[in-house]
Design a protein around this motif. Structure first.
Motif, short mmCIF file in Angstrom:
data_model
loop_
_atom_site.label_atom_id
_atom_site.label_comp_id
_atom_site.label_asym_id
_atom_site.label_seq_id
_atom_site.Cartn_x
_atom_site.Cartn_y
_atom_site.Cartn_z
N ASP A 238 0.87 -1.17 0.00
CA ASP A 238 0.00 0.00 0.00
C ASP A 238 0.91 1.22 0.00
O ASP A 238 1.47 1.60 1.03
CB ASP A 238 -0.90 -0.01 1.23
CG ASP A 238 -1.81 1.21 1.29
OD1 ASP A 238 -1.74 2.06 0.38
OD2 ASP A 238 -2.58 1.33 2.26
N VAL A 239 1.07 1.83 -1.16
CA VAL A 239 2.01 2.94 -1.32
C VAL A 239 1.63 4.11 -0.43
O VAL A 239 2.50 4.88 0.01
CB VAL A 239 2.08 3.36 -2.80
CG1 VAL A 239 2.98 4.59 -2.97
CG2 VAL A 239 2.60 2.20 -3.64
N ASN A 240 0.34 4.25 -0.12
CA ASN A 240 -0.08 5.35 0.73
C ASN A 240 0.54 5.28 2.12
O ASN A 240 0.78 6.32 2.75
CB ASN A 240 -1.61 5.36 0.87
CG ASN A 240 -2.30 5.90 -0.35
OD1 ASN A 240 -2.15 7.06 -0.70
ND2 ASN A 240 -3.04 5.05 -1.04
N ASN A 241 0.83 4.07 2.58
CA ASN A 241 1.31 3.92 3.95
C ASN A 241 2.64 3.20 4.10
O ASN A 241 3.36 3.43 5.07
CB ASN A 241 0.26 3.13 4.77
CG ASN A 241 -1.10 3.82 4.78
OD1 ASN A 241 -1.21 4.96 5.19
ND2 ASN A 241 -2.12 3.13 4.32
N ASP A 242 2.98 2.34 3.14
CA ASP A 242 4.08 1.41 3.36
C ASP A 242 5.20 1.48 2.33
O ASP A 242 5.98 0.53 2.20
CB ASP A 242 3.52 -0.02 3.39
CG ASP A 242 2.49 -0.21 4.48
OD1 ASP A 242 2.64 0.42 5.55
OD2 ASP A 242 1.53 -0.98 4.27
N LEU A 243 5.30 2.55 1.58
CA LEU A 243 6.30 2.60 0.51
C LEU A 243 7.71 2.38 1.03
O LEU A 243 8.52 1.67 0.42
CB LEU A 243 6.21 3.94 -0.24
CG LEU A 243 7.19 4.11 -1.41
CD1 LEU A 243 6.98 3.01 -2.45
CD2 LEU A 243 7.01 5.48 -2.05
N LEU A 244 8.05 2.97 2.17
CA LEU A 244 9.42 2.86 2.68
C LEU A 244 9.74 1.47 3.20
O LEU A 244 10.91 1.15 3.46
CB LEU A 244 9.66 3.91 3.77
CG LEU A 244 9.68 5.36 3.28
CD1 LEU A 244 9.96 6.31 4.44
CD2 LEU A 244 10.71 5.57 2.18
N LYS A 245 8.73 0.62 3.33
CA LYS A 245 8.99 -0.76 3.73
C LYS A 245 9.66 -1.56 2.61
O LYS A 245 10.11 -2.69 2.83
CB LYS A 245 7.69 -1.44 4.15
CG LYS A 245 7.12 -0.91 5.46
CD LYS A 245 5.87 -1.67 5.87
CE LYS A 245 5.32 -1.13 7.20
NZ LYS A 245 4.09 -1.86 7.62
N VAL A 246 9.72 -0.99 1.43
CA VAL A 246 10.43 -1.63 0.32
C VAL A 246 11.90 -1.83 0.68
O VAL A 246 12.51 -2.84 0.33
CB VAL A 246 10.28 -0.80 -0.97
CG1 VAL A 246 11.17 -1.34 -2.07
CG2 VAL A 246 8.82 -0.79 -1.42
#
Length: 257
Positions: A86-94
């Protein structure tokens, strides 16, 4: 809102034209391209084209639709992996760096645009490049007709998930704060379709979904939408109709340090 990969891919060839154009435009900006993040990869039509153009790169496609990801994973695209995000919330989890971050027809679904760009900077390598294509839905005949119809059916804008895209001048002001080089342009794509019913099928795979999920009488809504489009769109001599979709593109390059 649930995405349907099969519906979306019905017009794959036409949808891919803007992707191909953006890929060709971004190539001169890349010093190297060993790693690519495809944001909102959908059924991997963009990811496959990126893989073909950058055969030595590793690609990660992310999306928040399980239907889209199931289709993407079934294609067995070389050097590509796909992950729910979910790019809105979790992009940096990449949690990795990329030479190219590619966002085709996905940025307008992201709630906080400024937050997205700040997070992209953290995921880009020095001299890395962000490449984006956004449909300018609010200016298109279809969406203007759709929004007017929604009001007549008692739907308010707060009831429907709105597009979160900004104006081109707003994007420029944000991008130049964070990126070394910024290029923007607009193009209108003219898609010949078989008939006006085909326009409805096109948008069932994208922007029409939000309305159909909440309107009580879906059949009456679609029938009235078709009627209004028929009043405004004149078929060509061969019976085809022309669907015009304006699109905003931009390429932003991160500084070397």
């Amino acid at each position: 809102m649930q995405w349907n990969a099969t519906t979306y891919m019905e017009f794959e060839a036409q949808r891919n034209i803007a992707i191909i154009d953006l890929i060709q435009k971004v190539k001169p900006f890349l010093q190297k391209c060993e790693s690519i993040l495809d944001v909102g990869c959908g059924p991997a039509n963009s990811t496959r084209l990126l893989a073909e153009n950058f055969p030595n790169a590793s690609l990660l496609g992310i999306d928040n639709s399980t239907s889209m990801l199931k289709k993407a994973k079934s294609l067995e695209t070389t050097n590509c992996i796909f992950r729910f995000c979910d790019v809105n919330n979790d992009l940096l989890k990449v949690r990795q760096k990329f030479d190219l971050i590619f966002a085709n027809a996905s940025l307008h679904w992201i709630h906080n645009q400024e937050k997205f760009f700040k997070e992209v900077l953290q995921l880009l390598e020095p001299s890395g490049v962000l490449a984006v294509q956004i449909p300018l839905d609010t200016t298109s005949l279809f969406h203007q007709t759709l929004q007017n119809l929604a009001k007549d059916f008692g739907l308010e804008s707060k009831d429907i998930r709105a597009f979160y895209s900004l104006q081109r001048n707003e994007y420029y002001d944000i991008l130049v704060q964070h990126f070394q080089e910024v290029v923007l342009w607009e193009s209108t794509y003219i898609h010949p379709l078989e008939n006006i019913e085909s326009i409805l099928r096109w948008y069932r795979g994208s922007g029409l979904r939000a309305y159909l999920e909440i309107v009580r009488d879906k059949e009456a809504f679609e029938n009235e939408l078709l009627k209004r489009l028929q009043q405004q769109i004149q078929p060509q001599k061969n019976g085809n109709v022309l669907l015009a979709i304006p699109r905003l593109f931009f390429i932003a390059k991160k500084a070397t340090t």
